[in-house]
Design a protein around this motif. Structure first.
Motif, PDB file in Angstrom:
ATOM      1  N   ARG A 159      33.004  25.498  46.297  1.00  0.00           N
ATOM      2  CA  ARG A 159      31.997  25.256  47.340  1.00  0.00           C
ATOM      3  C   ARG A 159      31.089  24.078  46.968  1.00  0.00           C
ATOM      4  N   TYR A 160      30.795  23.928  45.691  1.00  0.00           N
ATOM      5  CA  TYR A 160      30.001  22.788  45.241  1.00  0.00           C
ATOM      6  C   TYR A 160      30.779  21.489  45.466  1.00  0.00           C
ATOM      7  N   LEU A 206      32.986  21.006  47.724  1.00  0.00           N
ATOM      8  CA  LEU A 206      32.960  20.770  49.173  1.00  0.00           C
ATOM      9  C   LEU A 206      31.636  20.136  49.597  1.00  0.00           C
ATOM     10  N   ARG A 207      30.534  20.585  49.001  1.00  0.00           N
ATOM     11  CA  ARG A 207      29.241  19.971  49.308  1.00  0.00           C
ATOM     12  C   ARG A 207      29.233  18.499  48.903  1.00  0.00           C
ATOM     13  N   LEU A 208      29.782  18.202  47.725  1.00  0.00           N
ATOM     14  CA  LEU A 208      29.816  16.807  47.267  1.00  0.00           C
ATOM     15  C   LEU A 208      30.624  15.935  48.221  1.00  0.00           C
ATOM     16  N   THR A 209      31.754  16.439  48.697  1.00  0.00           N
ATOM     17  CA  THR A 209      32.548  15.642  49.635  1.00  0.00           C
ATOM     18  C   THR A 209      31.821  15.509  50.972  1.00  0.00           C
ATOM     19  N   GLY A 210      31.059  16.534  51.341  1.00  0.00           N
ATOM     20  CA  GLY A 210      30.251  16.460  52.555  1.00  0.00           C
ATOM     21  C   GLY A 210      29.163  15.403  52.448  1.00  0.00           C
ATOM     22  N   TRP A 211      28.711  15.140  51.238  1.00  0.00           N
ATOM     23  CA  TRP A 211      27.693  14.117  50.987  1.00  0.00           C
ATOM     24  C   TRP A 211      28.301  12.738  50.800  1.00  0.00           C
ATOM     25  N   ALA A 263      39.227  22.057  54.592  1.00  0.00           N
ATOM     26  CA  ALA A 263      38.303  20.926  54.746  1.00  0.00           C
ATOM     27  C   ALA A 263      39.050  19.598  54.843  1.00  0.00           C
ATOM     28  N   VAL A 322      28.650  24.735  37.319  1.00  0.00           N
ATOM     29  CA  VAL A 322      27.909  25.278  38.458  1.00  0.00           C
ATOM     30  C   VAL A 322      27.459  26.676  38.073  1.00  0.00           C
TER      31      VAL A 322
END
Length: 145
Positions: free
Chosen positions: A19-20, A22-27, A78, A140
């Motif tokens: 999930r972390y 995924l957050r990085l790729t979202g950023w 994703a 994490v």
């Protein structure tokens, strides 16, 4: 493109690393991933009962793929590039081998496993990997209750 190794043990806590990521790729991070699992070596009882090391290896590999399936599904959902790697042996050393074999430039992993002995083992694996890894390791941590 950066390739990141994400070791998982099938626990919900190990999915925090996914999930972390995924957050990085979202950023905006452009990355592809190798989801990895390291199975323990067979114990003496398993070796005596199985009579065939190939059977034990096949069972361990299937178990590893079952444990990484949720992580792989999250990343694929994703739209991210995902490879899988399952091996048997000492976790920290095998993960370093996986980094080198897969050409990874980083590792993202959780600090603890699911519970009890597993939690202590994964915690020690993350600590050992920080020292052994030739690439940066992001650990994490679970949120405090």
């Amino acid at each position: 493109m950066l390739k990141i190794l994400i070791p998982v043990d099938g626990s919900e806590l190990s999915l925090m690393a996914v999930r972390y990521a995924l957050r990085l790729t979202g950023w905006g991070l452009k990355a592809r991933f190798v989801v990895a699992n390291v199975q323990p070596t067979a114990n003496l009882y398993e070796l005596v009962v199985a009579h065939d090391p190939a059977v034990l290896q096949k069972v361990a590999e299937e178990a590893g793929h079952d444990l990484i399936a949720p992580a792989v599904q999250l990343l694929q959902a994703a739209g991210l590039q995902v490879e899988q790697d399952v091996a048997i042996g000492d976790p920290a050393h095998v993960l370093v081998d996986m980094v080198e074999r897969n050409g990874c430039g980083a590792i993202i992993m959780s600090a603890r496993g699911s519970s009890g002995l597993s939690a202590a083992v994964l915690g020690s694996v993350s600590q050992e990997l920080v020292h052994l890894s030739p690439v940066p390791v992001t650990v994490v941590k679970p949120l405090a209750d």
